[in-house]
Design a protein around this motif. Structure first.
Motif, PDB file in Angstrom:
ATOM      1  N   ILE A   3       7.262   0.910  11.003  1.00 66.90           N
ATOM      2  CA  ILE A   3       5.950   1.545  11.187  1.00 66.90           C
ATOM      3  C   ILE A   3       5.324   1.854   9.829  1.00 66.90           C
ATOM      4  N   VAL A   4       6.094   2.478   8.949  1.00 70.45           N
ATOM      5  CA  VAL A   4       5.586   2.816   7.611  1.00 70.45           C
ATOM      6  C   VAL A   4       5.244   1.538   6.834  1.00 70.45           C
ATOM      7  N   ALA A   5       6.097   0.523   6.914  1.00 74.67           N
ATOM      8  CA  ALA A   5       5.851  -0.738   6.206  1.00 74.67           C
ATOM      9  C   ALA A   5       4.590  -1.420   6.724  1.00 74.67           C
ATOM     10  N   SER A   6       4.352  -1.356   8.015  1.00 77.57           N
ATOM     11  CA  SER A   6       3.152  -1.967   8.594  1.00 77.57           C
ATOM     12  C   SER A   6       1.888  -1.242   8.140  1.00 77.57           C
ATOM     13  N   ILE A   7       1.961   0.073   8.071  1.00 80.98           N
ATOM     14  CA  ILE A   7       0.821   0.855   7.569  1.00 80.98           C
ATOM     15  C   ILE A   7       0.578   0.508   6.100  1.00 80.98           C
ATOM     16  N   ALA A   8       1.650   0.427   5.314  1.00 79.53           N
ATOM     17  CA  ALA A   8       1.525   0.063   3.897  1.00 79.53           C
ATOM     18  C   ALA A   8       0.958  -1.347   3.738  1.00 79.53           C
ATOM     19  N   GLN A   9       1.378  -2.253   4.600  1.00 77.39           N
ATOM     20  CA  GLN A   9       0.878  -3.623   4.551  1.00 77.39           C
ATOM     21  C   GLN A   9      -0.630  -3.650   4.789  1.00 77.39           C
ATOM     22  N   ILE A  10      -1.107  -2.931   5.786  1.00 74.68           N
ATOM     23  CA  ILE A  10      -2.535  -2.867   6.082  1.00 74.68           C
ATOM     24  C   ILE A  10      -3.291  -2.253   4.902  1.00 74.68           C
ATOM     25  N   ALA A  11      -2.768  -1.167   4.353  1.00 75.22           N
ATOM     26  CA  ALA A  11      -3.420  -0.519   3.202  1.00 75.22           C
ATOM     27  C   ALA A  11      -3.492  -1.476   2.019  1.00 75.22           C
ATOM     28  N   PHE A  12      -2.411  -2.201   1.764  1.00 72.98           N
ATOM     29  CA  PHE A  12      -2.401  -3.152   0.654  1.00 72.98           C
ATOM     30  C   PHE A  12      -3.409  -4.274   0.878  1.00 72.98           C
ATOM     31  N   LEU A  13      -3.420  -4.838   2.075  1.00 69.21           N
ATOM     32  CA  LEU A  13      -4.365  -5.912   2.382  1.00 69.21           C
ATOM     33  C   LEU A  13      -5.804  -5.437   2.237  1.00 69.21           C
ATOM     34  N   ARG A  14      -6.058  -4.242   2.709  1.00 67.40           N
ATOM     35  CA  ARG A  14      -7.407  -3.668   2.619  1.00 67.40           C
ATOM     36  C   ARG A  14      -7.809  -3.470   1.152  1.00 67.40           C
ATOM     37  N   TRP A  15      -6.871  -2.979   0.359  1.00 63.61           N
ATOM     38  CA  TRP A  15      -7.132  -2.746  -1.059  1.00 63.61           C
ATOM     39  C   TRP A  15      -7.285  -4.069  -1.806  1.00 63.61           C
ATOM     40  N   LYS A  16      -6.410  -5.029  -1.545  1.00 64.61           N
ATOM     41  CA  LYS A  16      -6.383  -6.288  -2.290  1.00 64.61           C
ATOM     42  C   LYS A  16      -7.497  -7.247  -1.871  1.00 64.61           C
ATOM     43  N   ARG A  17      -7.721  -7.380  -0.574  1.00 62.38           N
ATOM     44  CA  ARG A  17      -8.675  -8.371  -0.053  1.00 62.38           C
ATOM     45  C   ARG A  17      -9.975  -7.762   0.454  1.00 62.38           C
ATOM     46  N   GLY A  18      -9.956  -6.470   0.684  1.00 64.49           N
ATOM     47  CA  GLY A  18     -11.154  -5.818   1.196  1.00 64.49           C
ATOM     48  C   GLY A  18     -11.301  -5.919   2.706  1.00 64.49           C
ATOM     49  N   ARG A  19     -10.497  -6.761   3.324  1.00 67.07           N
ATOM     50  CA  ARG A  19     -10.532  -6.909   4.768  1.00 67.07           C
ATOM     51  C   ARG A  19      -9.137  -7.229   5.272  1.00 67.07           C
ATOM     52  N   VAL A  20      -8.936  -6.976   6.549  1.00 61.77           N
ATOM     53  CA  VAL A  20      -7.635  -7.197   7.165  1.00 61.77           C
ATOM     54  C   VAL A  20      -7.845  -8.049   8.410  1.00 61.77           C
ATOM     55  N   ALA A  21      -7.031  -9.079   8.566  1.00 66.50           N
ATOM     56  CA  ALA A  21      -7.142  -9.973   9.721  1.00 66.50           C
ATOM     57  C   ALA A  21      -6.848  -9.212  11.012  1.00 66.50           C
ATOM     58  N   VAL A  22      -7.493  -9.639  12.072  1.00 64.37           N
ATOM     59  CA  VAL A  22      -7.322  -9.017  13.383  1.00 64.37           C
ATOM     60  C   VAL A  22      -5.855  -9.020  13.799  1.00 64.37           C
ATOM     61  N   VAL A  23      -5.144 -10.092  13.519  1.00 57.85           N
ATOM     62  CA  VAL A  23      -3.741 -10.187  13.913  1.00 57.85           C
ATOM     63  C   VAL A  23      -2.905  -9.106  13.220  1.00 57.85           C
ATOM     64  N   ASN A  24      -3.243  -8.742  11.992  1.00 58.28           N
ATOM     65  CA  ASN A  24      -2.527  -7.671  11.296  1.00 58.28           C
ATOM     66  C   ASN A  24      -2.814  -6.312  11.934  1.00 58.28           C
ATOM     67  N   TRP A  25      -4.079  -6.085  12.312  1.00 63.26           N
ATOM     68  CA  TRP A  25      -4.419  -4.839  13.008  1.00 63.26           C
ATOM     69  C   TRP A  25      -3.694  -4.767  14.347  1.00 63.26           C
TER      70      TRP A  25
END
Length: 176
Positions: A26-48
Motif C-alpha cells: 500500500i505504501v509503495a503504491s502510494i509512493a509510486q503514484i507520488a513519484f509518477l505525478r512528480w516526475k511526469r506530471g500525470r499518472v496513467a489510469v491503470v496506476n490509479w
C-alpha cells in the motif's frame, strides 16, 4: 517502476509475512503514484486503478486480518483491465492496443481487433489462474501464492509477449 510495489511486497512477505507485505504494498503504491505525478506530471489510469484496488483490498486484509482479500487483488486488476478494454471497444469504438502501439507498428484492421481480444482474453484467463492458484492449488500456502504472483505471473506475461511478437511478426512482414 511498475514492478516497484510487487518487488517490495515480495521482499516484505519473505521477511515478515502477508500482513506486513500488504502494508508495504500500500505504501509503495502510494509512493509510486507520488513519484509518477512528480516526475511526469500525470499518472496513467491503470496506476490509479491499481492504487485504489490495493488500498481497498489491502486495507480489508489488514483491518479484517484475512489474506483472502489481498489474494483477490490481482484478479480484480486483471478483470478490470479486460472490462475496460471491452467497454472501450464496444461502446466507444476504441481499440486500446492499437492506441498504445499504432505509432510503432502498422497493421491491418483485423489484426488490431484480434490483438485487442487476445489481450482481453489474456487478462480474463490470468484472473482465473490467480484464483485457482490462490484458493485451490495453494489454498493454505501463502508462500507458494506469493512466489506465483511474483514469478509465475511474470513468466506467463513473458510467454504471452513472445507469442504476441510471433503473431505480429507474421503480419508486419506482410505489410512490408
Amino acid at each position: 517502476l511498475d514492478f516497484f510495489p510487487l518487488i517490495l511486497f515480495f521482499v516484505a512477505f519473505k521477511w515478515q509475512g502477508i500482513f506486513f507485505a500488504t502494508s508495504v504494498a500500500i505504501v509503495a503504491s502510494i509512493a509510486q503514484i507520488a513519484f509518477l505525478r512528480w516526475k511526469r506530471g500525470r499518472v496513467a489510469v491503470v496506476n490509479w486503478l491499481s492504487l485504489i484496488i490495493i488500498v481497498v483490498f489491502g486495507g480489508a486484509t489488514l483491518i479484517l486480518q484475512d489474506e483472502v482479500f489481498i489474494k483477490w487483488k490481482p484478479t480484480i486488476i486483471y478483470w478490470s483491465l479486460a472490462t475496460a478494454m471491452l467497454v472501450a471497444y464496444r461502446f466507444f469504438d476504441k481499440n486500446m492496443i492499437r492506441l498504445a502501439m499504432e505509432k510503432q507498428v502498422q497493421l491491418p484492421e483485423h489484426v488490431w481487433v484480434r490483438l485487442h481480444f487476445m489481450w482481453i482474453t489474456f487478462w480474463l484467463v490470468l484472473g482465473f489462474v490467480n484464483l485457482f492458484v490462490a484458493f485451490i492449488l495453494f489454498k493454505s500456502d501463502n508462500d507458494a501464492w506469493v512466489n506465483f504472483k511474483a514469478f509465475g505471473v511474470t513468466g506467463l506475461m513473458l510467454v504471452f509477449f513472445i507469442a504476441q511478437a510471433f503473431y505480429l511478426s507474421k503480419h508486419i512482414k506482410d505489410e512490408a
